[in-house]
Motif scaffolding. Structure first.
Motif, PDB file in Angstrom:
ATOM      1  N   ILE A 132       0.861  -1.183   0.000  1.00  0.00           N
ATOM      2  CA  ILE A 132       0.000   0.000   0.000  1.00  0.00           C
ATOM      3  C   ILE A 132       0.892   1.225   0.000  1.00  0.00           C
ATOM      4  O   ILE A 132       1.858   1.303   0.772  1.00  0.00           O
ATOM      5  N   VAL A 133       0.586   2.162  -0.869  1.00  0.00           N
ATOM      6  CA  VAL A 133       1.341   3.417  -0.912  1.00  0.00           C
ATOM      7  C   VAL A 133       0.639   4.396   0.027  1.00  0.00           C
ATOM      8  O   VAL A 133      -0.451   4.885  -0.282  1.00  0.00           O
ATOM      9  N   PRO A 134       1.226   4.691   1.181  1.00  0.00           N
ATOM     10  CA  PRO A 134       0.529   5.499   2.190  1.00  0.00           C
ATOM     11  C   PRO A 134       0.584   6.995   1.921  1.00  0.00           C
ATOM     12  O   PRO A 134       1.034   7.794   2.751  1.00  0.00           O
ATOM     13  N   VAL A 135       0.144   7.369   0.729  1.00  0.00           N
ATOM     14  CA  VAL A 135       0.105   8.784   0.349  1.00  0.00           C
ATOM     15  C   VAL A 135      -1.264   9.069  -0.250  1.00  0.00           C
ATOM     16  O   VAL A 135      -1.682   8.409  -1.207  1.00  0.00           O
ATOM     17  N   ILE A 136      -1.969  10.040   0.307  1.00  0.00           N
ATOM     18  CA  ILE A 136      -3.305  10.408  -0.191  1.00  0.00           C
ATOM     19  C   ILE A 136      -3.157  11.465  -1.275  1.00  0.00           C
ATOM     20  O   ILE A 136      -2.515  12.500  -1.074  1.00  0.00           O
ATOM     21  N   GLN A 137      -3.749  11.181  -2.448  1.00  0.00           N
ATOM     22  CA  GLN A 137      -3.766  12.169  -3.520  1.00  0.00           C
ATOM     23  C   GLN A 137      -4.803  13.245  -3.200  1.00  0.00           C
ATOM     24  O   GLN A 137      -5.979  12.952  -2.976  1.00  0.00           O
ATOM     25  N   GLU A 138      -4.358  14.482  -3.170  1.00  0.00           N
ATOM     26  CA  GLU A 138      -5.220  15.575  -2.704  1.00  0.00           C
ATOM     27  C   GLU A 138      -6.437  15.785  -3.595  1.00  0.00           C
ATOM     28  O   GLU A 138      -7.540  16.039  -3.106  1.00  0.00           O
ATOM     29  N   ASN A 139      -6.260  15.650  -4.909  1.00  0.00           N
ATOM     30  CA  ASN A 139      -7.377  15.950  -5.812  1.00  0.00           C
ATOM     31  C   ASN A 139      -8.467  14.879  -5.785  1.00  0.00           C
ATOM     32  O   ASN A 139      -9.651  15.171  -5.919  1.00  0.00           O
ATOM     33  N   SER A 140      -8.070  13.608  -5.587  1.00  0.00           N
ATOM     34  CA  SER A 140      -9.048  12.516  -5.638  1.00  0.00           C
ATOM     35  C   SER A 140      -9.358  11.917  -4.269  1.00  0.00           C
ATOM     36  O   SER A 140     -10.280  11.118  -4.147  1.00  0.00           O
ATOM     37  N   ARG A 141      -8.558  12.258  -3.260  1.00  0.00           N
ATOM     38  CA  ARG A 141      -8.693  11.689  -1.906  1.00  0.00           C
ATOM     39  C   ARG A 141      -8.612  10.167  -1.964  1.00  0.00           C
ATOM     40  O   ARG A 141      -9.366   9.448  -1.331  1.00  0.00           O
ATOM     41  N   THR A 142      -7.678   9.660  -2.768  1.00  0.00           N
ATOM     42  CA  THR A 142      -7.468   8.216  -2.878  1.00  0.00           C
ATOM     43  C   THR A 142      -5.991   7.908  -2.639  1.00  0.00           C
ATOM     44  O   THR A 142      -5.131   8.792  -2.730  1.00  0.00           O
ATOM     45  N   PHE A 143      -5.720   6.631  -2.339  1.00  0.00           N
ATOM     46  CA  PHE A 143      -4.347   6.164  -2.217  1.00  0.00           C
ATOM     47  C   PHE A 143      -4.190   4.948  -3.125  1.00  0.00           C
ATOM     48  O   PHE A 143      -5.168   4.350  -3.578  1.00  0.00           O
ATOM     49  N   GLU A 144      -2.945   4.572  -3.390  1.00  0.00           N
ATOM     50  CA  GLU A 144      -2.672   3.490  -4.332  1.00  0.00           C
ATOM     51  C   GLU A 144      -2.447   2.165  -3.611  1.00  0.00           C
ATOM     52  O   GLU A 144      -1.752   2.104  -2.601  1.00  0.00           O
ATOM     53  N   VAL A 145      -3.047   1.114  -4.166  1.00  0.00           N
ATOM     54  CA  VAL A 145      -2.867  -0.244  -3.673  1.00  0.00           C
ATOM     55  C   VAL A 145      -2.316  -1.086  -4.821  1.00  0.00           C
ATOM     56  O   VAL A 145      -2.865  -1.068  -5.928  1.00  0.00           O
ATOM     57  N   ILE A 146      -1.232  -1.810  -4.556  1.00  0.00           N
ATOM     58  CA  ILE A 146      -0.601  -2.650  -5.571  1.00  0.00           C
ATOM     59  C   ILE A 146      -0.877  -4.109  -5.244  1.00  0.00           C
ATOM     60  O   ILE A 146      -0.658  -4.558  -4.115  1.00  0.00           O
ATOM     61  N   GLY A 147      -1.393  -4.857  -6.232  1.00  0.00           N
ATOM     62  CA  GLY A 147      -1.686  -6.274  -6.040  1.00  0.00           C
ATOM     63  C   GLY A 147      -1.083  -7.125  -7.140  1.00  0.00           C
ATOM     64  O   GLY A 147      -0.824  -6.640  -8.252  1.00  0.00           O
ATOM     65  N   ARG A 148      -0.825  -8.393  -6.847  1.00  0.00           N
ATOM     66  CA  ARG A 148      -0.287  -9.341  -7.823  1.00  0.00           C
ATOM     67  C   ARG A 148      -1.427 -10.169  -8.405  1.00  0.00           C
ATOM     68  O   ARG A 148      -2.184 -10.802  -7.669  1.00  0.00           O
ATOM     69  N   VAL A 149      -1.578 -10.153  -9.738  1.00  0.00           N
ATOM     70  CA  VAL A 149      -2.617 -10.937 -10.399  1.00  0.00           C
ATOM     71  C   VAL A 149      -2.303 -12.415 -10.242  1.00  0.00           C
ATOM     72  O   VAL A 149      -1.149 -12.848 -10.423  1.00  0.00           O
ATOM     73  N   GLN A 150      -3.315 -13.218  -9.929  1.00  0.00           N
ATOM     74  CA  GLN A 150      -3.122 -14.639  -9.703  1.00  0.00           C
ATOM     75  C   GLN A 150      -4.031 -15.455 -10.612  1.00  0.00           C
ATOM     76  O   GLN A 150      -5.032 -14.962 -11.126  1.00  0.00           O
ATOM     77  N   GLY A 151      -3.656 -16.729 -10.797  1.00  0.00           N
ATOM     78  CA  GLY A 151      -4.497 -17.635 -11.569  1.00  0.00           C
ATOM     79  C   GLY A 151      -4.075 -17.754 -13.018  1.00  0.00           C
ATOM     80  O   GLY A 151      -3.172 -17.078 -13.507  1.00  0.00           O
ATOM     81  N   THR A 152      -4.765 -18.626 -13.737  1.00  0.00           N
ATOM     82  CA  THR A 152      -4.417 -18.935 -15.131  1.00  0.00           C
ATOM     83  C   THR A 152      -4.774 -17.808 -16.092  1.00  0.00           C
ATOM     84  O   THR A 152      -4.305 -17.792 -17.228  1.00  0.00           O
ATOM     85  N   LEU A 153      -5.587 -16.867 -15.653  1.00  0.00           N
ATOM     86  CA  LEU A 153      -6.013 -15.786 -16.534  1.00  0.00           C
ATOM     87  C   LEU A 153      -4.873 -14.829 -16.875  1.00  0.00           C
ATOM     88  O   LEU A 153      -4.995 -14.011 -17.777  1.00  0.00           O
ATOM     89  N   THR A 154      -3.759 -14.956 -16.150  1.00  0.00           N
ATOM     90  CA  THR A 154      -2.647 -14.039 -16.405  1.00  0.00           C
ATOM     91  C   THR A 154      -2.151 -14.116 -17.846  1.00  0.00           C
ATOM     92  O   THR A 154      -1.565 -13.166 -18.345  1.00  0.00           O
ATOM     93  N   GLY A 155      -2.382 -15.230 -18.512  1.00  0.00           N
ATOM     94  CA  GLY A 155      -1.950 -15.351 -19.895  1.00  0.00           C
ATOM     95  C   GLY A 155      -2.762 -14.503 -20.856  1.00  0.00           C
ATOM     96  O   GLY A 155      -2.335 -14.253 -21.976  1.00  0.00           O
TER      97      GLY A 155
END
Length: 240
Positions: A205-228
Motif C-alpha cells: 500500500i502506498v501510504p500517500v493520499i492524492q489531494e485531488n481525488s482523496r485516494t491512495f494506491e494499492v498494488i496487487g499481484r494478479v493470480q491464476g491462469t487468466l494471467t496469460g
C-alpha cells in the motif's frame, strides 16, 4: 419491527494492469548497432539475442589477444626449460649463482606475462560476447529506442522490456478505506475488456493520499491462469 442491520456495502474501485517486472536492455560496451533482431510487441525468452553491435574491432582484438597468449605460453615454457638446464649446470659446477638467479627471474617474469596475457584474452572474449544484447528475462518488447546503424554508448537503452508473467494491478482506493485494506488480502477483479474475472493478492500500500481525488494506491499481484490473457494497461475493477 426493528430494522435489520444492512451488510457492509461492497466498494468498487478501478485501476489498471501493470507489468511487475520492467527494464531497459542496453549494451555493456559502445558501438554501432549492426542488427536488431526483435520487433515491438514480440514475445522474447530469457537470454534471447535482441540486437548486435558491429564486432569487427572486437574480433580483431580477440585474435591479437589469442596470439599474444600463445606467445606468452611459449615464452614461459622456454624459460622453464632454461631454468631447469641452468639448475643442472649449477649442480655440475658449470655455471654461476648469478646466472641461476637471472634464469629464475626470467621464469618469474614469463609466468607473470602469461597470466597477464590470459587476463587480456578473457577480456577480449568478453568484449566479443558483449557485442550481443541478451534479454534479462522472459517477456515482451514494449518499446524500441535505437535503430540499426545508430551509435550507442555504454548503458544506453536500446529496448524497453516488460514481463507478462508477473502482472500487477494498481488500484485507486478511497481514503476512508485505508484501515480496511491490508497486504496479503485477496480481492476480486473484473476485466471488462475480456468479460472475465480474476483475483489479486495485495502486495503493498502506498501510504500517500492524492489531494485531488482523496485516494491512495494499492498494488496487487494478479493470480491464476487468466494471467496469460491479461496485458499491461488494461482497465480493471476490484471489489473491496
Amino acid at each position: 419491527a426493528p430494522s435489520q442491520p444492512t451488510p457492509e456495502a461492497i466498494t468498487r474501485v478501478s485501476g489498471q494492469v501493470n507489468s511487475g517486472k520492467q527494464g531497459q536492455a542496453s549494451f555493456k560496451i559502445a558501438g554501432h548497432i549492426s542488427r536488431t533482431l526483435v520487433q515491438v510487441g514480440e514475445k522474447i525468452r530469457k537470454g534471447q539475442v535482441l540486437a548486435t553491435l558491429d564486432d569487427t574491432d572486437a574480433q580483431l582484438r580477440l585474435k591479437l589477444a589469442q596470439n599474444q597468449f600463445e606467445q606468452a605460453k611459449v615464452t614461459f615454457e622456454q624459460a622453464r626449460k632454461d631454468l631447469q638446464r641452468e639448475e643442472q649446470l649449477k649442480k655440475e659446477g658449470a655455471t654461476t649463482q648469478s646466472n641461476l638467479e637471472r634464469m629464475t627471474n626470467a621464469l618469474t617474469a614469463a609466468r607473470i606475462g602469461q597470466s597477464q596475457a590470459q587476463i587480456n584474452l578473457q577480456q577480449a572474449e568478453k568484449n566479443v560476447s558483449d557485442t550481443k544484447l541478451n534479454a534479462a528475462f522472459e517477456g515482451v518488447v514494449s518499446r524500441r529506442l535505437k535503430v540499426e546503424g545508430e551509435y550507442v554508448g555504454v548503458g544506453a537503452a536500446v529496448f524497453e522490456l516488460a514481463s507478462m508473467n508477473e502482472l500487477e494491478v494498481s488500484l485507486r482506493v478511497p481514503e476512508n478505506l485505508i484501515k480496511k485494506v491490508k497486504p496479503g488480502h485477496q480481492v476480486n477483479l473484473s476485466i471488462p475488456s475480456l468479460g472475465k474475472e480474476a483475483q489479486a493478492q495485495i502486495l503493498r500500500i502506498v501510504p500517500v493520499i492524492q489531494e485531488n481525488s482523496r485516494t491512495f494506491e494499492v498494488i496487487g499481484r494478479v493470480q491464476g491462469t487468466l494471467t496469460g490473457e491479461i496485458i499491461p494497461g488494461q482497465f480493471v475493477e476490484a471489489q473491496l
